[in-house]
Design a protein around this motif. Sequence first.
Motif, PDB file in Angstrom:
ATOM      1  N   ALA A   5     -71.546  92.377  34.754  1.00 34.89           N
ATOM      2  CA  ALA A   5     -71.483  92.668  36.185  1.00 34.89           C
ATOM      3  C   ALA A   5     -72.702  92.118  36.906  1.00 34.89           C
ATOM      4  CB  ALA A   5     -71.359  94.171  36.406  1.00 34.89           C
ATOM      5  N   LEU A   8     -72.303  88.453  37.470  1.00 32.32           N
ATOM      6  CA  LEU A   8     -71.333  88.149  38.521  1.00 32.32           C
ATOM      7  C   LEU A   8     -71.938  88.353  39.908  1.00 32.32           C
ATOM      8  CD1 LEU A   8     -68.162  89.763  36.927  1.00 32.32           C
ATOM      9  CD2 LEU A   8     -68.444  87.335  37.462  1.00 32.32           C
ATOM     10  N   GLU A  15     -65.799  86.331  45.513  1.00 33.53           N
ATOM     11  CA  GLU A  15     -64.816  86.947  44.621  1.00 33.53           C
ATOM     12  C   GLU A  15     -65.463  87.374  43.306  1.00 33.53           C
ATOM     13  OE1 GLU A  15     -63.861  82.401  44.521  1.00 33.53           O
ATOM     14  OE2 GLU A  15     -64.550  83.902  45.981  1.00 33.53           O
ATOM     15  N   ASP A  16     -66.503  86.653  42.877  1.00 31.69           N
ATOM     16  CA  ASP A  16     -67.230  87.050  41.672  1.00 31.69           C
ATOM     17  C   ASP A  16     -68.060  88.303  41.928  1.00 31.69           C
ATOM     18  OD1 ASP A  16     -66.195  84.971  40.188  1.00 31.69           O
ATOM     19  OD2 ASP A  16     -67.881  83.634  40.548  1.00 31.69           O
ATOM     20  N   ARG A  18     -67.305  90.601  43.995  1.00 29.83           N
ATOM     21  CA  ARG A  18     -66.342  91.711  44.031  1.00 29.83           C
ATOM     22  C   ARG A  18     -65.955  92.136  42.614  1.00 29.83           C
ATOM     23  NH1 ARG A  18     -63.019  89.612  47.355  1.00 29.83           N
ATOM     24  NH2 ARG A  18     -63.603  90.735  49.244  1.00 29.83           N
ATOM     25  N   LYS A  19     -65.766  91.171  41.728  1.00 32.95           N
ATOM     26  CA  LYS A  19     -65.440  91.506  40.337  1.00 32.95           C
ATOM     27  C   LYS A  19     -66.570  92.295  39.695  1.00 32.95           C
ATOM     28  CE  LYS A  19     -62.549  87.416  39.512  1.00 32.95           C
ATOM     29  NZ  LYS A  19     -62.508  86.088  38.820  1.00 32.95           N
ATOM     30  N   ARG A  21     -68.777  94.153  41.218  1.00 38.28           N
ATOM     31  CA  ARG A  21     -68.756  95.485  41.824  1.00 38.28           C
ATOM     32  C   ARG A  21     -67.699  96.372  41.163  1.00 38.28           C
ATOM     33  NH1 ARG A  21     -66.152  96.569  46.783  1.00 38.28           N
ATOM     34  NH2 ARG A  21     -64.451  95.467  45.766  1.00 38.28           N
ATOM     35  N   ASP A  22     -66.539  95.798  40.894  1.00 39.73           N
ATOM     36  CA  ASP A  22     -65.453  96.577  40.283  1.00 39.73           C
ATOM     37  C   ASP A  22     -65.791  97.014  38.862  1.00 39.73           C
ATOM     38  OD1 ASP A  22     -64.070  96.302  42.632  1.00 39.73           O
ATOM     39  OD2 ASP A  22     -62.761  94.690  41.913  1.00 39.73           O
ATOM     40  N   PHE A  23     -66.461  96.130  38.098  1.00 35.93           N
ATOM     41  CA  PHE A  23     -66.915  96.525  36.755  1.00 35.93           C
ATOM     42  C   PHE A  23     -67.872  97.721  36.850  1.00 35.93           C
ATOM     43  CE2 PHE A  23     -66.162  92.027  35.028  1.00 35.93           C
ATOM     44  CZ  PHE A  23     -65.053  92.412  34.290  1.00 35.93           C
TER      45      PHE A  23
END
Length: 393
Positions: A5, A8, A15-16, A18-19, A21-23
């Motif tokens: 994370a 990223l 978009e990376d 955001r990925k 952040r989601d992790f």
Amino acid sequence: AYLRALELIKRQPFEDVRKGRDFLRQAVALDPSYAQAWAQIAIAESQLYYGVEHTETCKARAREAAETAVRLQPELGEARAALGVYYYVCLQDYDRALVELQEALKNSPNESTLLFYIGLVKRRQGRLNESIEWLRKAAISDPRNQDIWGNLGRSYRGKRDFPAAREMFDRAFVLSPDEAEFMGDKAETYIAEGNLKAAEKVVRDPKVEGKNGTLSEVVTLLTFRRQFEEALAAASQGMAAAGDRTPFAIAEDNLWLGVLHYFAGHQVEARSIIEQAQRELLALKAAGDTNPRVADAILMAAAALGDAAGVEKRAAALLAATEHDVWRLPESKENVAIAYAILGDADHAIPVIEDCLGAVYRRSLTPALLRLDPVWDKIRDDPRFQKLATARK
């Protein structure tokens, strides 16, 4: 997952971020007391707020995550850094941001995140040489962080030190060779010098060509060479391949496409596309999006549609909204100058152009850009403009 994370979040594509952040959101769902993860969530949310999700909801998520990190572990440098980033990005309260970041630095004097963001805040305050010093300290602390090197490149580009900027962008690209944005930035430094052949060599390099991140520079090269049909084709192809985009990105791309049609002489089609983009942008503004890029685009739409009263109104609002940000304000001024130039209003455009040529900002104006960019064509024959365009800088 946590380390992935962090990687990223450092990357240029949102978009990376955001990925990443989601992790991190998954991590705190499993362990709500994970202060470091909450801190990084706050930083990611702040970045998203700045770039692609300029909403009160995103701002609130950043604040909540930062405050949670501080509550859980108040002595953690990353937690105070997250709060500082929130003040810096979301509230644009640069003085308060520095207080938080420098307080955290007392406990974590070599923490690269703190050094990095102190540098970015000072850049917004107009203290560019100090900013560069802090960013270089951050690079020493975390030499494999491509985001630090990329921001150093943008700082040197802002002060028109093109060789130093290219060195920084090269370092960033070596560390992250799939982030072609760094090579787009490098190509732009050659364009700013008027060296289109060197810029084309960068974007046509097999390591770069065809990757996301250089489309703007490819289209700019074609546009500056007055190859408008080819520029239209390249822009259309790039947009079609872009995948999911935010509503703002769609509206901004449509405006860009409309302006290219305008340059190519397709007046009817240009007007239709620009009017549609204008409606989309005004809807975003009405919904509460205060991102200066939205204001930039609305201003350009008014200019392309020949709305002089709209340009005057939008220009004043844009300058007022960015006057406290010394790094951003000259960019706003350049956009105002472009809008007046598109209208053919040299008397309003030229004093602002002269101001921009003496200012430092991310992609600061140069005489070569004045000579090459078709946005200036309607005022190109004015002797005052020609003097600026042929100056040695």
